[in-house]
Design a protein around this motif. Structure first.
Motif, PDB file in Angstrom:
ATOM      1  N   ASP A   8     -42.926 -29.297  27.345  1.00  0.00           N
ATOM      2  CA  ASP A   8     -44.056 -30.233  27.296  1.00  0.00           C
ATOM      3  C   ASP A   8     -44.983 -30.004  28.487  1.00  0.00           C
ATOM      4  OD1 ASP A   8     -43.236 -31.486  24.982  1.00  0.00           O
ATOM      5  OD2 ASP A   8     -42.265 -33.166  26.006  1.00  0.00           O
ATOM      6  N   VAL A   9     -44.381 -29.853  29.668  1.00  0.00           N
ATOM      7  CA  VAL A   9     -45.168 -29.614  30.874  1.00  0.00           C
ATOM      8  C   VAL A   9     -45.962 -28.318  30.743  1.00  0.00           C
ATOM      9  CG1 VAL A   9     -45.043 -29.094  33.354  1.00  0.00           C
ATOM     10  CG2 VAL A   9     -43.614 -30.903  32.381  1.00  0.00           C
ATOM     11  N   ALA A  10     -45.302 -27.258  30.271  1.00  0.00           N
ATOM     12  CA  ALA A  10     -45.976 -25.967  30.108  1.00  0.00           C
ATOM     13  C   ALA A  10     -47.149 -26.084  29.139  1.00  0.00           C
ATOM     14  CB  ALA A  10     -44.978 -24.919  29.620  1.00  0.00           C
ATOM     15  N   GLN A  11     -46.930 -26.776  28.026  1.00  0.00           N
ATOM     16  CA  GLN A  11     -47.988 -26.918  27.033  1.00  0.00           C
ATOM     17  C   GLN A  11     -49.183 -27.682  27.604  1.00  0.00           C
ATOM     18  OE1 GLN A  11     -46.736 -28.917  23.418  1.00  0.00           O
ATOM     19  NE2 GLN A  11     -48.136 -27.674  22.203  1.00  0.00           N
ATOM     20  N   ARG A  12     -48.895 -28.709  28.387  1.00  0.00           N
ATOM     21  CA  ARG A  12     -49.978 -29.502  28.989  1.00  0.00           C
ATOM     22  C   ARG A  12     -50.763 -28.676  30.006  1.00  0.00           C
ATOM     23  NH1 ARG A  12     -48.801 -32.459  33.182  1.00  0.00           N
ATOM     24  NH2 ARG A  12     -46.682 -32.920  32.420  1.00  0.00           N
ATOM     25  N   LEU A  13     -50.046 -27.885  30.826  1.00  0.00           N
ATOM     26  CA  LEU A  13     -50.723 -27.064  31.823  1.00  0.00           C
ATOM     27  C   LEU A  13     -51.577 -25.976  31.169  1.00  0.00           C
ATOM     28  CD1 LEU A  13     -47.894 -26.617  34.492  1.00  0.00           C
ATOM     29  CD2 LEU A  13     -49.867 -28.134  34.610  1.00  0.00           C
ATOM     30  N   VAL A  14     -51.053 -25.369  30.098  1.00  0.00           N
ATOM     31  CA  VAL A  14     -51.840 -24.364  29.373  1.00  0.00           C
ATOM     32  C   VAL A  14     -53.093 -25.001  28.794  1.00  0.00           C
ATOM     33  CG1 VAL A  14     -51.890 -22.876  27.336  1.00  0.00           C
ATOM     34  CG2 VAL A  14     -49.899 -22.844  28.846  1.00  0.00           C
ATOM     35  N   GLY A  15     -52.956 -26.206  28.215  1.00  0.00           N
ATOM     36  CA  GLY A  15     -54.113 -26.900  27.671  1.00  0.00           C
ATOM     37  C   GLY A  15     -55.158 -27.190  28.729  1.00  0.00           C
ATOM     38  N   ARG A  16     -54.690 -27.509  29.939  1.00  0.00           N
ATOM     39  CA  ARG A  16     -55.623 -27.793  31.030  1.00  0.00           C
ATOM     40  C   ARG A  16     -56.405 -26.543  31.417  1.00  0.00           C
ATOM     41  NH1 ARG A  16     -52.787 -29.468  36.429  1.00  0.00           N
ATOM     42  NH2 ARG A  16     -51.971 -31.102  35.053  1.00  0.00           N
ATOM     43  N   LEU A  17     -55.718 -25.403  31.462  1.00  0.00           N
ATOM     44  CA  LEU A  17     -56.375 -24.161  31.871  1.00  0.00           C
ATOM     45  C   LEU A  17     -57.343 -23.643  30.819  1.00  0.00           C
ATOM     46  CD1 LEU A  17     -53.436 -22.196  33.535  1.00  0.00           C
ATOM     47  CD2 LEU A  17     -55.348 -23.303  34.673  1.00  0.00           C
TER      48      LEU A  17
END
Length: 400
Positions: free
Chosen positions: A130-139
């Motif tokens: 979940d954290v990885a997906q959120r960070l990718v979405g932010r970038l």
């Protein structure tokens, strides 16, 4: 879809397509290059290469640019060739012990961005993804374009025998890979995160452009990676790069691997801080140790010097065996700077083959905590199928 070609079954057409694949493959793996640099790597004649490049530029698969510094020189600026940045993005995710690091790079090797978030050791694999997906979405601003590459590179802690899905990791790495594949709906390439940092340093970091690189990470554990001939070396069962478990003192402390006196028992963060405290020093972390050295504490300098000497001896033995051109040192202890690297260099020089001394370059790592995530991207750029929509799929009998 990236650029497709007309099907033609003639031998000349197939030969031309092979040449185009070769040029695209080099640009995918190596990043921006001049025509001369491409010519030196691909082995094609100047006329053939320039004809292939012209066609790829005309189709939009390859674009040209002139570095800013080139505008200030005399004469005609030297153009650099790269894959079209609009072809897609590559994603790298590093699932470290207590943090998630992500990076996004386009196919032209331009870093779009990196991001990190720490977490507790109890966080579940699902939450970490979940954290990885959120960070990718932010970038990516919520507009991820994997495009032609169509894969994600993932770094995990521990041995990984081969990159790819269902890699048989034997720990939570296989779960993480499966979850990433499910969330992003693309293939996942997996490898040990310290090895991936080695690949990243040879692609974007301290050893950019080097073909033979030894990377050593001095952190809470000690590990590393080898890039040999431009490719990541994994070894049997994914055990390459375990430099921390080379014995430096047969009568030394027991190691978590089951051995005795491993490099990790004298040159990890915990070992160095422990040795300093055993001599009466007070330091709870590496910044405090740096302060002690800066203040002239001879005990701190002595402990770090001893650890550096052990590291240098191990590096010399490995270098004598594999002959890298560059050694890159990273991890928390690398922040000690010359207090660490000077004794490393002395021991390295004393123990390496004389013929290799002037050829060896010892450099600090440049990519920091984003290194393994960027290494995941390098893994995709090196090992994913060539731009999956270019050329158009061949008939079975035409495939190599």
């Amino acid at each position: 879809m990236l650029f497709a070609m007309q099907q033609n079954e003639g031998p000349l057409s197939r030969l031309r397509r092979d040449h185009e694949r070769l040029v695209l493959d080099l640009l995918r793996k190596q990043g921006p290059m001049t025509r001369g640099e491409l010519g030196g790597l691909c082995g094609l004649s100047r006329t053939t290469l320039y004809d292939i490049i012209s066609a790829l530029v005309a189709s939009g698969a390859v674009v040209t640019s002139v570095p800013q510094s080139a505008h200030r020189g005399r004469g005609r600026p030297v153009e650099r060739l790269t894959l079209n940045p609009q072809a897609g993005q590559a994603i790298g995710i590093d699932f470290a012990r207590r943090a998630v690091h992500v990076a996004v790079v386009n196919v032209a090797h331009e870093i779009v961005g990196t991001a990190s978030e720490t977490h507790g050791s109890e966080m579940s694999e699902d939450k970490r993804v979940d954290v990885a997906q959120r960070l990718v979405g932010r970038l990516t601003g919520g507009a991820l374009r994997l495009g032609a590459l169509g894969a994600i590179g993932v770094g995990v802690v521990g041995p990984v025998g081969r990159p790819g899905e269902e890699a048989g990791l034997g720990h939570n790495g296989d779960t993480l890979a499966a979850l990433v594949r499910e969330r992003f709906e693309v293939p996942v390439l997996v490898d040990n995160n310290t090895r991936l940092a080695a690949l990243a340093e040879s692609t974007w970091g301290a050893a950019t452009g080097e073909q033979d690189v030894l990377y050593l990470r001095l952190s809470h554990g000690v590990g590393g990676g080898l890039v040999v001939g431009g490719a990541l070396h994994r070894g049997a069962e994914g055990l390459s790069g375990e430099f921390g478990h080379i014995t430096v003192d047969p009568e030394g402390a027991p190691c978590g691997c089951g051995g005795t006196g491993c490099l990790e028992t004298v040159a990890s963060v915990g070992a160095v801080l422990g040795a300093y405290r055993a001599q009466g020093g007070r330091a709870d972390d590496v910044p405090a140790l740096i302060e002690a050295i800066a203040s002239g504490d001879a005990r701190a300098s002595s402990v770090v010097s001893e650890a550096g000497a052990r590291v240098g001896s191990v590096l010399a033995a490995v270098c004598n065996a594999i002959g890298p051109a560059v050694i890159v040192v990273g991890g928390e202890l690398a922040a000690l700077g010359r207090a660490l690297t000077e004794p490393v260099e002395r021991a390295l020089s004393a123990n390496i083959l004389p013929v290799s001394r002037w050829r060896m370059s010892l450099r600090p790592a440049e990519l920091g905590e984003a290194g393994a995530a960027l290494g995941g991207i390098a893994l995709v750029l090196h090992e994913s199928p060539l731009l999956t929509h270019y050329p158009a799929e061949s008939k079975p009998e035409e495939k190599a």
